[in-house]
Design a protein around this motif. Structure first.
Motif, short mmCIF file in Angstrom:
data_model
loop_
_atom_site.label_atom_id
_atom_site.label_comp_id
_atom_site.label_asym_id
_atom_site.label_seq_id
_atom_site.Cartn_x
_atom_site.Cartn_y
_atom_site.Cartn_z
N ILE A 36 0.84 -1.20 0.00
CA ILE A 36 0.00 0.00 0.00
C ILE A 36 0.87 1.25 0.00
O ILE A 36 1.86 1.33 0.73
CB ILE A 36 -0.92 0.03 1.24
CG1 ILE A 36 -1.89 -1.16 1.22
CG2 ILE A 36 -1.70 1.34 1.31
CD1 ILE A 36 -2.74 -1.26 2.47
N ALA A 37 0.48 2.23 -0.82
CA ALA A 37 1.08 3.57 -0.77
C ALA A 37 0.00 4.54 -0.30
O ALA A 37 -1.06 4.66 -0.93
CB ALA A 37 1.61 3.99 -2.14
N LEU A 38 0.26 5.22 0.81
CA LEU A 38 -0.69 6.16 1.39
C LEU A 38 -0.28 7.58 1.04
O LEU A 38 0.90 7.93 1.14
CB LEU A 38 -0.74 6.00 2.91
CG LEU A 38 -1.12 4.61 3.44
CD1 LEU A 38 -0.87 4.53 4.94
CD2 LEU A 38 -2.57 4.30 3.13
N GLY A 71 0.43 -6.27 10.29
CA GLY A 71 1.68 -6.89 9.87
C GLY A 71 2.42 -6.15 8.78
O GLY A 71 3.41 -6.67 8.24
N PHE A 72 1.99 -4.94 8.44
CA PHE A 72 2.69 -4.17 7.41
C PHE A 72 3.98 -3.58 7.98
O PHE A 72 4.03 -3.15 9.13
CB PHE A 72 1.82 -3.04 6.89
CG PHE A 72 0.78 -3.47 5.90
CD1 PHE A 72 1.02 -3.40 4.53
CD2 PHE A 72 -0.45 -3.96 6.33
CE1 PHE A 72 0.07 -3.80 3.62
CE2 PHE A 72 -1.41 -4.36 5.42
CZ PHE A 72 -1.16 -4.29 4.07
N THR A 73 5.00 -3.55 7.15
CA THR A 73 6.25 -2.87 7.47
C THR A 73 6.30 -1.57 6.68
O THR A 73 6.16 -1.58 5.45
CB THR A 73 7.46 -3.74 7.12
OG1 THR A 73 7.42 -4.94 7.89
CG2 THR A 73 8.76 -2.99 7.41
N ILE A 94 4.35 -4.44 2.64
CA ILE A 94 4.97 -3.16 2.96
C ILE A 94 4.00 -2.03 2.65
O ILE A 94 3.07 -2.17 1.85
CB ILE A 94 6.29 -2.95 2.19
CG1 ILE A 94 6.04 -2.95 0.67
CG2 ILE A 94 7.32 -3.99 2.58
CD1 ILE A 94 7.27 -2.56 -0.15
N ALA A 95 4.23 -0.90 3.29
CA ALA A 95 3.45 0.31 3.05
C ALA A 95 4.39 1.50 3.10
O ALA A 95 5.42 1.46 3.77
CB ALA A 95 2.34 0.46 4.09
#
Length: 336
Positions: A36-38, A71-73, A94-95
């Motif tokens: 994910i990209a926020l 659990g995202f890094t 990952i995010a």
């Protein structure tokens, strides 16, 4: 009795198979977590000030903590870009966090992320931060440096001035706004800037056409049938060597017209190009592009010096059936 025993045996086997399949179907499966990209813009500590581009700080923290618990890094934008380009393969989801524009509220989120040791990026519109003082509503270079120096922030390029390349109507005046699609560095690119609840066709530039000038850059004056010579004066903001010119074409005179115009271009008397500006072939006609950005390449590069004033002159060498116009805001001056 043997056939009956066989029947029972077959029934038991079928029952076991059905039970086994039913148990397998009910077994929980772990959902796949996608990277994910926020992207955020403004932040506020007052829930009543939330808007389309401003998030309540507690909501922001809740979103980040939710992803951590899943659990995202969190990784810096550069590492996320490497994954996107298939240059690395992280072990788990990952995010990344990108804060656009570097508004004055950026510190609300940035300092909390630093406390949490979470990497992030700030995409800066260079012009908004100014040379000495920032524009209203934006952070300063000093605060940006303080955030960056903490070691968790990457500084990203959100263009220097691209957010001023489109025009919209505000209080009966034309103001500059960002381009949201088909940016100006794409020839013939269609771009959109429509406010919420605006029902106009996206290509409707009536507000620009009515409240701006169509400045005759080159071509032929259709009233006198004489070739046009025009000039534009500007002050260079930095030392730079240029080899092309970008122009935002308005409706021409007459509209949907054009011809192969040969134009000599000079800067402070030094010739930099003699170019033929040709028409573009459309489905039903051949004409100069209108309401689109056009590139004119120079024959030779020219070096501008910061704070020096320059006059660029366009001298049309041949006559035809049209005037090539560009958008101009009447009585406008400013540091653009």
């Amino acid at each position: 009795m043997r056939p009956k025993a066989t029947y029972y045996l077959i029934t038991i086997i079928i029952f076991l198979l059905l039970f086994s399949n039913a148990a397998y179907a009910k077994a929980p499966s772990s959902p796949q977590l996608n990277n994910i990209a926020l992207c955020y813009h403004g932040f506020t500590t007052n829930p009543d000030e939330k808007s389309e581009y401003v998030i309540y700080l507690d909501d922001f923290k809740e979103q980040i903590n939710y992803l951590k618990n899943k659990g995202f890094t969190f990784v810096p934008p550069s590492k996320y870009a490497e994954w996107y380009a298939q240059k690395n393969n992280p072990n788990g989801p990952i995010a990344t966090i990108i804060i656009d524009d570097a508004r004055e509220s950026v510190g609300l989120a940035a300092y909390w992320l630093i406390e949490q040791q979470i990497p992030f990026g700030i995409a800066v519109i260079g012009r908004r931060l100014g040379t000495i003082a920032p524009e209203e509503g934006y952070t300063s270079w000093a605060e940006l440096n303080q955030i960056y120096s903490a070691g968790y922030c990457e500084i990203l390029n959100h263009t220097y001035n691209l957010h001023h390349f489109s025009l919209r109507l505000q209080d009966n005046a034309v103001v500059s706004e960002p381009i949201l699609e088909g940016p100006c560095y794409i020839d013939n690119g269609e771009f959109i800037y429509i406010n919420t609840n605006d029902s106009r066709w996206y290509w409707d530039f009536a507000h620009v056409d009515q409240l701006t000038w169509g400045f005759p850059l080159f071509g032929t004056d259709i009233n006198t049938m004489q070739p046009i010579t025009s000039s534009i004066q500007f002050k260079a903001k930095t030392n730079v060597t240029v080899n092309k010119l970008r122009a935002w074409a308005s409706l021409h005179t007459p509209y949907s017209s054009g011809y192969d115009a040969t134009v000599k271009i000079s800067i402070n008397g030094t010739e930099v190009a003699t170019s033929t500006i040709s028409t573009t072939e459309y489905d039903t006609r051949s004409q100069w592009p209108e309401k689109e950005f056009v590139t004119i390449n120079f024959d030779r590069a020219y070096t501008l010096q910061a704070n020096e004033t320059y006059t660029i002159t366009f001298t049309t060498q041949n006559t035809g059936n049209a005037t090539f116009n560009i958008y101009a805001i009447p009585n406008f001056s400013g540091d653009y």
